[in-house]
Write a protein that holds these residues in place. Structure first.
Motif, PDB file in Angstrom:
ATOM      1  N   ASP A 135      41.629 -11.982  31.542  1.00  0.00           N
ATOM      2  CA  ASP A 135      41.432 -12.846  30.384  1.00  0.00           C
ATOM      3  C   ASP A 135      42.117 -14.175  30.646  1.00  0.00           C
ATOM      4  OD1 ASP A 135      40.303 -10.606  29.225  1.00  0.00           O
ATOM      5  OD2 ASP A 135      42.139 -10.047  28.186  1.00  0.00           O
ATOM      6  N   GLY A 136      41.646 -15.213  29.958  1.00  0.00           N
ATOM      7  CA  GLY A 136      42.310 -16.499  30.121  1.00  0.00           C
ATOM      8  C   GLY A 136      41.520 -17.628  29.507  1.00  0.00           C
ATOM      9  N   ALA A 137      41.851 -18.819  29.921  1.00  0.00           N
ATOM     10  CA  ALA A 137      41.169 -20.027  29.458  1.00  0.00           C
ATOM     11  C   ALA A 137      40.106 -20.410  30.470  1.00  0.00           C
ATOM     12  CB  ALA A 137      42.168 -21.160  29.278  1.00  0.00           C
ATOM     13  N   GLU A 138      38.895 -20.580  29.992  1.00  0.00           N
ATOM     14  CA  GLU A 138      37.795 -20.987  30.856  1.00  0.00           C
ATOM     15  C   GLU A 138      37.531 -22.465  30.638  1.00  0.00           C
ATOM     16  OE1 GLU A 138      33.896 -18.715  31.958  1.00  0.00           O
ATOM     17  OE2 GLU A 138      33.631 -19.717  30.023  1.00  0.00           O
ATOM     18  N   LEU A 139      37.653 -23.247  31.704  1.00  0.00           N
ATOM     19  CA  LEU A 139      37.425 -24.687  31.640  1.00  0.00           C
ATOM     20  C   LEU A 139      36.143 -25.005  32.393  1.00  0.00           C
ATOM     21  CD1 LEU A 139      40.641 -24.267  31.490  1.00  0.00           C
ATOM     22  CD2 LEU A 139      40.713 -26.671  32.002  1.00  0.00           C
ATOM     23  N   THR A 140      35.237 -25.700  31.734  1.00  0.00           N
ATOM     24  CA  THR A 140      34.007 -26.160  32.364  1.00  0.00           C
ATOM     25  C   THR A 140      34.155 -27.652  32.600  1.00  0.00           C
ATOM     26  OG1 THR A 140      32.742 -24.497  31.171  1.00  0.00           O
ATOM     27  CG2 THR A 140      31.505 -26.305  32.175  1.00  0.00           C
ATOM     28  N   LEU A 141      34.031 -28.068  33.857  1.00  0.00           N
ATOM     29  CA  LEU A 141      34.153 -29.486  34.186  1.00  0.00           C
ATOM     30  C   LEU A 141      32.823 -30.198  33.975  1.00  0.00           C
ATOM     31  CD1 LEU A 141      36.362 -29.421  37.407  1.00  0.00           C
ATOM     32  CD2 LEU A 141      37.043 -29.395  35.021  1.00  0.00           C
ATOM     33  N   LYS A 142      32.868 -31.496  33.897  1.00  0.00           N
ATOM     34  CA  LYS A 142      31.662 -32.304  33.672  1.00  0.00           C
ATOM     35  C   LYS A 142      30.684 -32.203  34.835  1.00  0.00           C
ATOM     36  CE  LYS A 142      34.005 -35.430  30.550  1.00  0.00           C
ATOM     37  NZ  LYS A 142      34.607 -36.739  30.327  1.00  0.00           N
ATOM     38  N   ASP A 143      31.169 -31.851  36.037  1.00  0.00           N
ATOM     39  CA  ASP A 143      30.276 -31.702  37.185  1.00  0.00           C
ATOM     40  C   ASP A 143      29.685 -30.291  37.283  1.00  0.00           C
ATOM     41  OD1 ASP A 143      32.373 -30.159  38.131  1.00  0.00           O
ATOM     42  OD2 ASP A 143      32.841 -31.466  39.822  1.00  0.00           O
ATOM     43  N   GLY A 144      29.974 -29.425  36.304  1.00  0.00           N
ATOM     44  CA  GLY A 144      29.388 -28.089  36.268  1.00  0.00           C
ATOM     45  C   GLY A 144      30.273 -26.976  36.805  1.00  0.00           C
ATOM     46  N   ARG A 145      31.319 -27.312  37.528  1.00  0.00           N
ATOM     47  CA  ARG A 145      32.215 -26.275  38.033  1.00  0.00           C
ATOM     48  C   ARG A 145      32.974 -25.632  36.881  1.00  0.00           C
ATOM     49  NH1 ARG A 145      36.056 -28.842  42.016  1.00  0.00           N
ATOM     50  NH2 ARG A 145      35.774 -30.611  40.628  1.00  0.00           N
TER      51      ARG A 145
END
Length: 177
Positions: A135-145
């Motif tokens: 579990d954790g924090a999911e970060l989506t970057l502007k480049d899609g990663r």
């Protein structure tokens, strides 16, 4: 700029059973080599090993796994403008919030859709940095990663990241009157 983190979490690698097993086996092998060849002067099977070489191999193997066992940790820090993950093994990952498009808590298992890497740098679209938790924090970057930062308290981590991320977002365009 404030240098104190808004949130900090430390996860110890020694809580991983495979890491504990490797540390114990490496330490025992190193000290067995020092005692068997270095002190008793016996050969290892048909191979005669010089004492200096046995000590040169055995002492690091007897000491380094213990140091790694007690010192290696993954540290996650949320600052006002970035998220920093010190992986403990390969260095650190810095994710500036101005490159982040979305933040959410991830609670389900990650094994099907994340490349869980703590060792090495791999160019991939989904990377997880975890010790024990899925579990954790999911970060989506502007480049899609996408990055999953594992946490034992995922709600606290996500709340800290989301608050800092929202603070660096440009204000919404105001309609002209």
């Amino acid at each position: 700029m404030n240098t104190a983190p808004l949130y900090r979490e430390v996860q110890l690698y020694r809580r991983l059973p495979p890491f504990t097993l490797l540390a114990v086996v490496g330490t025992l092998f190193g000290w067995a080599l020092v005692i068997w060849v270095g002190l008793l002067g016996r050969a290892i099977g048909a191979m005669t090993l010089p004492t200096w070489l046995a000590l040169g191999i055995g002492l690091p193997l007897g000491i380094l796994p213990l140091l790694a066992y007690w010192r290696l940790q993954m540290v996650t820090e949320v600052f006002a403008d970035r998220l920093v993950v010190h992986t403990g093994l390969t260095g650190r990952v810095v994710l500036p919030f101005d490159r982040v498009a979305a933040v959410e808590t991830r609670r389900e298992g990650i094994h099907d859709d994340y490349n869980s890497r703590n060792i090495g740098v791999v160019r991939t679209t989904r990377t997880a940095y975890t010790v024990l938790s899925n579990d954790g924090a999911e970060l989506t970057l502007k480049d899609g990663r996408m990055f999953l930062i594992g946490s034992e308290t995922p709600d606290d981590l996500t709340a800290a990241v989301a608050a800092a991320w929202r603070a660096v977002q440009p204000p919404a365009a105001q309609p002209a009157l």
